[in-house]
Design an enzyme around this catalytic site. Structure first.
Site, short mmCIF file in Angstrom:
data_model
loop_
_atom_site.label_atom_id
_atom_site.label_comp_id
_atom_site.label_asym_id
_atom_site.label_seq_id
_atom_site.Cartn_x
_atom_site.Cartn_y
_atom_site.Cartn_z
CE LYS A 1 -12.34 -17.81 32.11
NZ LYS A 1 -12.95 -19.12 32.53
CG HIS B 1 -20.34 -12.20 33.84
ND1 HIS B 1 -19.50 -12.41 34.91
CD2 HIS B 1 -20.38 -13.38 33.16
CE1 HIS B 1 -19.05 -13.66 34.87
NE2 HIS B 1 -19.56 -14.26 33.83
CB SER C 1 -8.40 -16.00 31.98
OG SER C 1 -9.27 -17.04 32.37
#
Length: 336
Positions: free
Chosen positions: A89, A149, A179
């Site tokens: 995010k 990630h 988020s």
């Protein structure tokens, strides 16, 4: 063929052709205890359940990623690879579209060739019997654009050995938390985030998938001058997208004219991408990503944390932030 009820209470049958796609169709993980019946063209899912996370070196990750860890760690990077790195995010889809537009020289039609999730293999993706992110990457011709990630300490060792390029995008922790919270609310394949108050604690303590925001950002920041890395800030892209996109172009070794740059700036605006079915996840089934109450591309602003943090939470967060980021030279903008 739509979602079918199964004779077993609390289960559903999902047509196999929904899942048989070239690469990861959905941003969330499959639960570790899902039952795969390879003799039938269906995936049996326990309805109303959310997956739990497992850990690698104390970093929470999806169970399927952990199960495929040896393959991920054995991945062979190439010198001409470009790896997009982000904490969840933090503008992953945004930077993917920017990079793809640059790679395709601003050709909008080429960037409509498939949904954004299909264009750049996600290294951690592992949802048997679909090909894993590593397997998809291995099939790509060079030069490859990949994404992850993973924090620096969990990245496959080969990336450090071949001196490839890294493109990291960081977002301020407050907006990132907000988020991520809304994303977990709608993503049925991620753990239930609980209430905002509960999620505040989970995020602050790094008890979310891919672990601590603080450690993730600091780890990549500390390496930015030790390898081929372009380190960008989400807030800077919002403030001056043209300037930041030019930096990405230069980093990628591309020399595009002003007209093409204008196109890229326009096509990668939040408004354009939110309306674009190739980037807005509107093709994802509702039982996977329920956008009926909240869009995948929600606001894309800087400072939305003010609509969520209480005064007490903000004061507590600031104190925690000072302690966790002590000694780091990185600085974030939390409002524009």
């Amino acid at each position: 063929m739509g979602l079918c009820s199964c004779h077993r209470e609390g289960t559903a049958l999902i047509p196999w052709n929904v899942l048989s796609v070239p690469t990861d169709p959905w941003p969330g993980p499959w639960a570790a205890d899902f039952s795969w019946n390879l003799k039938l063209p269906f995936l049996i899912i326990e309805m109303g359940t959310r997956p739990t996370l497992r850990e690698v070196e104390r970093i929470p990750l999806q169970a399927s990623t952990v199960d495929n860890w040896s393959q991920i760690q054995g991945f062979e990077a190439r010198p001409d690879d470009l790896l997009i790195c982000t904490y969840p995010k933090s503008g992953t889809t945004w930077i993917q579209e920017i990079v793809d537009m640059i790679e395709q020289q601003g050709d909008v039609e080429k960037c409509q060739r498939t949904i954004i999730q299909h264009r750049h293999p996600f290294l951690e993706w592992a949802r048997p019997p679909q090909p894993s992110g590593v397997e998809k990457a291995n099939l790509m011709p060079p030069p490859r654009i990949l994404r992850t990630h993973l924090p620096v300490q969990l990245l496959p060792p080969s990336f450090w050995e071949v001196n490839c390029k890294f493109l990291y995008v960081a977002r301020n922790a407050k907006d990132c938390m907000v988020s991520y919270y809304h994303f977990q609310r709608i993503n049925q394949m991620l753990p239930d985030p609980g209430t905002w108050e509960e999620y505040f604690e989970s995020f602050t303590n790094g008890k979310v998938s891919w672990g601590s925001w603080y450690d993730h950002v600091k780890g990549w920041w500390e390496l930015k001058d030790k390898c081929q890395m372009l380190f960008l800030f989400y807030e800077d892209i919002k403030r001056d997208p043209r300037h930041e996109i030019q930096k990405v172009m230069q980093f990628m070794g591309k020399n595009l004219d002003e007209t093409v740059l204008d196109t890229i700036v326009e096509e990668t605006s939040f408004e354009k991408m939110k309306a674009n079915p190739m980037t807005n996840r509107s093709t994802v089934p509702r039982f996977i990503l329920d956008q009926s109450t909240c869009s995948f591309m929600r606001k894309g602003t800087v400072g939305d944390w003010k609509n969520h943090f209480t005064v007490v939470q903000n004061e507590r967060f600031d104190e925690i932030y000072r302690k966790k980021m002590e000694g780091s030279s990185i600085h974030f903008c939390t409002e524009l």
